[in-house]
Every structure is written in structure tokens, then in C-alpha cells.
Design a protein around this motif. Structure first.
Motif, PDB file in Angstrom:
ATOM      1  N   ASP A   1       1.083  -5.310   6.458  1.00  0.00           N
ATOM      2  CA  ASP A   1       2.356  -4.869   6.587  1.00  0.00           C
ATOM      3  C   ASP A   1       3.298  -5.865   6.709  1.00  0.00           C
ATOM      4  O   ASP A   1       3.619  -6.283   8.005  1.00  0.00           O
ATOM      5  CB  ASP A   1       2.403  -3.535   7.381  1.00  0.00           C
TER       6      ASP A   1
ATOM      7  N   GLU B   1      -3.803   1.167   6.466  1.00  0.00           N
ATOM      8  CA  GLU B   1      -5.183   0.509   6.878  1.00  0.00           C
ATOM      9  C   GLU B   1      -5.357  -0.237   5.857  1.00  0.00           C
ATOM     10  O   GLU B   1      -6.165  -1.298   5.653  1.00  0.00           O
ATOM     11  CB  GLU B   1      -6.276   1.688   7.190  1.00  0.00           C
ATOM     12  N   GLN B   2      -4.994  -0.004   4.596  1.00  0.00           N
ATOM     13  CA  GLN B   2      -5.190  -0.974   3.412  1.00  0.00           C
ATOM     14  C   GLN B   2      -4.301  -1.829   2.959  1.00  0.00           C
ATOM     15  O   GLN B   2      -4.245  -2.536   2.035  1.00  0.00           O
ATOM     16  CB  GLN B   2      -5.288   0.155   2.061  1.00  0.00           C
TER      17      GLN B   2
ATOM     18  N   SER C   1       0.938  -1.150   0.038  1.00  0.00           N
ATOM     19  CA  SER C   1      -0.032  -0.102  -0.166  1.00  0.00           C
ATOM     20  C   SER C   1       1.045   1.249  -0.042  1.00  0.00           C
ATOM     21  O   SER C   1       2.065   1.126   0.142  1.00  0.00           O
ATOM     22  CB  SER C   1      -0.884  -0.018   1.407  1.00  0.00           C
TER      23      SER C   1
ATOM     24  N   MET D   1      -1.243   5.103   3.928  1.00  0.00           N
ATOM     25  CA  MET D   1      -2.454   4.337   4.108  1.00  0.00           C
ATOM     26  C   MET D   1      -2.222   2.951   4.519  1.00  0.00           C
ATOM     27  O   MET D   1      -2.635   1.738   3.712  1.00  0.00           O
ATOM     28  CB  MET D   1      -3.201   4.333   2.816  1.00  0.00           C
TER      29      MET D   1
END
Ligand SMILES: [Zn+2]
Ligand SMILES: [Zn+2]
Length: 411
Positions: A213, A209-210, A203, A207
Motif C-alpha cells: 500500500d 494483504e495482496q 489491489s 484485500m
């Protein structure tokens, strides 16, 4: 000194050794080495079969009824640039499996193992009137990859040449030349290297949250792996878990979609090893699941050396013969070593006991001087660019040790 010594110091041995040392070859590329071995075995009138498990060579001396004794020498060298300054130092280069040009050197001393075994075979062939049984000389490729012994077994070594009653062999190391050392039980560590590929979702760095990781996933995995030794292994067991490589991403504001770890694990007990590998797999998979990874991590073995477990009775019997031959003061128990060896595969695959010992290869004068000065001897270990054994008395001792051990087990 016995008559064996005058035979074993035959001048061709030192010349043969220097030639091998000048011409080292990488794992599974030992074609010149194998050719030189096969030619010498032919000269000695020994039955030769080449090309077993790649470049492996087997020499068979059948001499009537009796036990079969497997004598093993490994042949491969390392991608190391030799810096010993010896007149016969290697300047060789080769192409490694990744297609990269690398310097090559016998930094582990396998050229010494080959030389000593050929010297021992010459004597054993000459002494055939005084023993009976079969000597199976195994010249193994690719010890440094931990797979050469298995490759020979998989290529039908024991189906084609018979099963041994005992497996014997030696590794040169920086103990004083003239000394031999053997440890009963787990003598060399099991070593496993693993590649772990963690899958995330990439991402923009702004961002998270998308994303899933993989950097955080990898970090959590590395930290949790530290609990394998501290929380799951008994205080009386010795285990090392090292994450030697961690790679992910290329830019500060991009969350990558994958991370890669490389792990190295050392163990001394086959059951402990199985448990540790299972724990690592569980942690890697659970951390990925905790991160909501889109796919399960991929865990791939890079290489694997089983624990080398020396048979206690075989060590007692062989070292008793060594003591009688070399004197009590020259035969020691060094305790378990942290290095790894794949010679044990010949024993586990055939069901035969194994005695694998250390052959001293360092100048005894260096030890005497260090002792006089109250210091530890400053000697390069195997795999160092500066490592090379002294030619004598290493060859004489190594040849004589193989003959002594073989004669102990033959009728
Ligand atoms: Zn090595
Ligand atoms: Zn080695």
C-alpha cells in the motif's frame, strides 16, 4: 549629492523601467527584454553578446589593465497576476512550460535590477578616464527557476569573457528606498525541491494483504521525514523540511500502486544541506523497503538554489564604500534571509568572492508612518501580486550603489 546622481536619474531610466514592467516575460522566455537590453548596450557603445545560456546577455566594457568586476542583473518575471493598480501594471499573459496560459508580472522586481544596471553602465562608460579594468555586465535569464546562472556558466561565460575578480549585484526588497543591506556569510537560504515517486502494488480495498500500500508507505515516509530537523540537525543550524504535496489514489475501495510527494528543503550551510538531502534519501528508500516496495522510489530534483554565501571581506569592503557614499544610517546588516537566489553560482564557478546586497524599494513614508503609530509596516513581499517598488528613489539609489561598488573594486 554628487554629479553621479544627476546622471543616474536620466529620464530614460524610469521610462525604460515602466516599459519592462509592462512587458514581463517568464523564465527563459526573456527575448524582448534581452533585445531591449542589447539595444541599449549598443547605444552606449558597449560590446554585446546575446543568447548566452538561453536568453542571457553579456556587455563588456574593457578599459585597460585592472580587475574584472562582474555586475549581475536577472531578467525574468513570474506567473503572477499583477494587482498593484499602477498605471504601468502588467496585463501580460504567456504560455508556461506545461503549455498553460498564465498571467505574468515582475512581482520580484527584476525589471528594477535590469534598469539600475543599465543606468550604472551609462555612468561607468562616461567616467572611463577615471578608472581602469573590465566591467562585465551579466543579464541573466531564469533566476526564478534557480538555473539561469548555471546555464550561462555552462554556456562558457567565463571561458568566453574571462573570469571576474569579484561578483556584485543587488535585489530589490521592501526595505525603505534609499537604504542598502548586506549580510556577510550565508545571506540567502539554499532551497531544494524534490519529487518523490513511491511504488507500491495495487489491489482491491478489501484485500490489502495482496497489496503493497503506497498510501501507508507515503504516510510513514511523511511522518519519518519530520525527524530530519528534530533528530538529525544541530540546534544551531537552521533547516526547514516541508512536504507540500501528497497525492495517491482516487477511490475509497482501490489501493493504488503509487504515491507522489513533493518536498521543499531550506538550508543555510552547504554541508548541512548535503547531510539533510542524504538523510531524506535514506528515509525515503528505507520506508519503501520496510513496506516491501516492488521498486526503489524515484527521487527527482524539481529545482535547486544553492546557499548564497556572501564573502565576509567583500561585504566589508563594499559596505564601507556604501557607508561613505550613502551614510552609516542607510547601510544595514539584515541578517540571513529565508529567500533564495542563484547569483552565488557565478562566484562559486569562477572562484571569485561575492557581495550581493538588498536594495530598498519601498516608500520611506510608509515606514515613517508605521513607526509613528508603533506598528510594523504593512508591505507586500516580493512575489505578491501587490508587490512593486517605488520608482524613486529606488532607481537613483540602485544605480548609485552599483557604481559605488564597481568603482570600489576597479582600479
Ligand atoms: Zn523571485
Ligand atoms: Zn528575485
Amino acid at each position: 549629492m554628487t554629479s553621479t546622481d544627476s546622471t543616474s536619474t536620466a529620464p530614460w531610466l524610469a521610462d525604460f523601467y515602466r516599459d519592462l514592467h509592462r512587458h514581463p516575460e517568464l523564465s527563459y522566455q526573456e527575448t524582448r527584454t534581452a533585445e531591449r537590453i542589447a539595444a541599449k548596450l549598443g547605444e552606449l557603445g558597449i560590446d554585446v553578446t546575446s543568447g548566452i545560456g538561453g536568453t542571457g546577455v553579456v556587455g563588456l566594457v574593457r578599459n585597460g589593465d585592472g580587475p574584472t568586476v562582474l555586475l549581475r542583473a536577472d531578467m525574468d518575471a513570474l506567473p503572477v497576476e499583477e494587482k498593484t493598480g499602477l498605471p504601468y501594471a502588467s496585463t501580460a499573459h504567456a504560455t508556461d512550460p506545461d503549455g498553460i496560459d498564465v498571467p505574468v508580472a515582475h512581482a520580484c522586481g527584476h525589471d528594477m535590477h535590469v534598469t539600475c544596471l543599465l543606468g550604472a553602465l551609462e555612468v561607468l562608460v562616461g567616467e572611463q578616464a577615471s578608472w581602469s579594468g573590465t566591467v562585465m555586465a551579466v543579464f541573466q535569464p531564469a533566476e526564478e527557476l534557480g538555473s539561469g546562472s548555471q546555464a550561462m556558466v555552462d554556456d562558457g561565460l567565463f571561458e568566453r569573457f574571462g573570469s571576474p575578480d569579484v561578483v556584485l549585484g543587488q535585489h530589490v526588497a521592501p526595505l525603505p528606498a534609499g537604504m542598502l543591506a548586506a549580510h556577510p556569510g550565508a545571506a540567502f537560504a539554499g532551497a531544494d525541491s524534490l519529487r518523490v515517486l513511491l511504488h507500491g502494488v495495487g489491489s482491491h480495498g478489501s484485500m490489502p494483504e495482496q497489496s503493497v500500500d503506497p498510501v501507508v508507505m507515503a504516510a510513514a515516509t511523511v511522518m519519518r521525514l519530520q525527524t530530519v530537523v528534530s533528530r538529525t540537525v544541530s540546534a544551531t543550524d537552521t533547516v526547514v523540511v516541508t512536504v507540500g504535496s501528497l497525492q495517491a489514489g482516487a477511490k475509497a475501495n482501490v489501493i493504488p500502486d503509487r504515491a507522489e510527494l513533493a518536498l521543499n528543503i531550506r538550508t543555510y550551510d552547504p554541508d548541512v544541506r548535503t547531510g539533510v538531502l542524504a538523510t531524506i534519501t535514506r528515509i525515503v528508500e528505507a520506508e519503501a523497503q520496510a513496506s516491501n516496495a516492488p521498486r526503489k522510489p524515484e527521487i527527482t530534483p524539481i529545482d535547486s538554489f544553492p546557499v548564497l554565501v556572501n564573502d565576509a571581506d567583500a561585504v566589508a569592503r563594499t559596505t564601507a564604500a556604501f557607508r561613505a557614499r550613502f551614510g552609516d544610517e542607510n547601510v544595514i546588516d539584515p541578517g540571513p534571509g529565508a529567500a533564495s537566489e542563484d547569483v552565488g553560482v557565478f562566484a562559486t564557478a569562477s572562484g571569485a568572492p561575492i557581495c550581493y546586497w538588498i536594495l530598498g524599494g519601498a516608500d520611506p513614508a510608509i515606514f515613517a508612518k508605521a513607526k509613528a503609530e508603533g506598528k510594523a509596516p504593512d508591505l507586500p513581499p516580493n512575489h505578491s501580486p501587490y508587490y512593486a517598488p517605488v520608482i524613486e528613489p529606488t532607481i537613483t539609489t540602485g544605480v548609485s550603489a552599483l557604481i559605488t561598488a564597481a568603482r570600489e573594486w576597479l582600479d
